[in-house]
Every structure is written in structure tokens, then in C-alpha cells.
Write a protein that holds these residues in place. Structure first.
Motif, mmCIF file in Angstrom:
data_model
loop_
_atom_site.group_PDB
_atom_site.id
_atom_site.type_symbol
_atom_site.label_atom_id
_atom_site.label_comp_id
_atom_site.label_asym_id
_atom_site.label_seq_id
_atom_site.Cartn_x
_atom_site.Cartn_y
_atom_site.Cartn_z
ATOM 1 N N ARG A 256 12.833 -2.000 18.121
ATOM 2 C CA ARG A 256 13.561 -1.952 16.969
ATOM 3 C C ARG A 256 14.933 -3.022 17.345
ATOM 4 N NH1 ARG A 256 13.277 4.287 15.262
ATOM 5 N NH2 ARG A 256 10.903 3.915 14.224
ATOM 6 N N ARG B 202 6.985 6.183 25.217
ATOM 7 C CA ARG B 202 6.828 5.403 23.807
ATOM 8 C C ARG B 202 7.955 5.566 23.156
ATOM 9 N NH1 ARG B 202 1.761 8.174 21.549
ATOM 10 N NH2 ARG B 202 0.878 7.338 23.111
ATOM 11 N N THR B 203 8.869 6.421 22.942
ATOM 12 C CA THR B 203 9.855 6.273 22.213
ATOM 13 C C THR B 203 10.908 5.374 22.755
ATOM 14 O OG1 THR B 203 9.659 8.950 21.709
ATOM 15 C CG2 THR B 203 11.718 7.535 21.309
ATOM 16 N N LYS C 58 10.099 2.654 24.334
ATOM 17 C CA LYS C 58 9.453 1.030 23.828
ATOM 18 C C LYS C 58 9.753 1.131 22.345
ATOM 19 C CE LYS C 58 5.843 0.827 27.343
ATOM 20 N NZ LYS C 58 4.716 1.049 27.621
ATOM 21 N N THR C 59 9.756 1.839 21.588
ATOM 22 C CA THR C 59 9.682 1.608 20.162
ATOM 23 C C THR C 59 11.223 1.379 19.809
ATOM 24 O OG1 THR C 59 8.113 3.392 19.619
ATOM 25 C CG2 THR C 59 9.464 2.668 17.581
ATOM 26 N N THR C 60 12.185 2.080 20.534
ATOM 27 C CA THR C 60 13.498 2.150 20.313
ATOM 28 C C THR C 60 14.048 0.603 20.782
ATOM 29 O OG1 THR C 60 13.883 4.314 20.565
ATOM 30 C CG2 THR C 60 15.826 2.869 20.618
#
Length: 69
Positions: free
Chosen positions: A15, A7-8, A10-12
Motif C-alpha cells: 500500500r 502477510r500484513t 507485505k500488504t502494508t
């Protein structure tokens, strides 16, 4: 625990993609402005050349008495 890492990541990644997209948009706008200015410059040079050619033609016509038709 692996779910949190995924999840981290994918979020990075999201961004980074958004930042790259925003940068591309800003650069496109700057380039558009630059091209607009360059277009004006080229147009001004074209008008100057045209006026010079007309003046030369008029000078030749006046000195030789030749007709422009």
C-alpha cells in the motif's frame, strides 16, 4: 501466527509503495504543467527581445542611412 504478521506487513508495504507511486505521478503531472507555463514565459521574453533588437536595428539604419546587407 507468524504467517499472518508477514502477510500484513507485505500488504502494508504494498500500500505504501502504491501510494508513493501515485503521489509521484501526480507531482510529475503538476511539474509538467508548471514547466509548460515557464516555457511559454521564456519564449515570450525571447520574442520581445528579438522584436526590440529588430526595432533598434531599424532605428539605426533609418538614422544613419546604413544598409542592412
Amino acid at each position: 501466527m507468524q504467517n499472518v504478521k508477514t502477510r500484513t506487513a507485505k500488504t502494508t508495504g504494498g500500500r505504501i509503495v502504491r501510494l508513493a507511486g501515485a503521489a509521484a505521478v501526480l507531482l510529475s503531472l503538476a511539474a509538467c504543467n508548471t514547466m509548460h507555463g515557464a516555457g511559454k514565459d521564456v519564449s515570450a521574453v525571447g520574442h520581445d527581445v528579438s522584436r526590440g533588437a529588430s526595432a533598434a536595428q531599424q532605428g539605426i539604419t533609418n538614422s544613419t542611412g546604413a544598409s542592412t546587407h
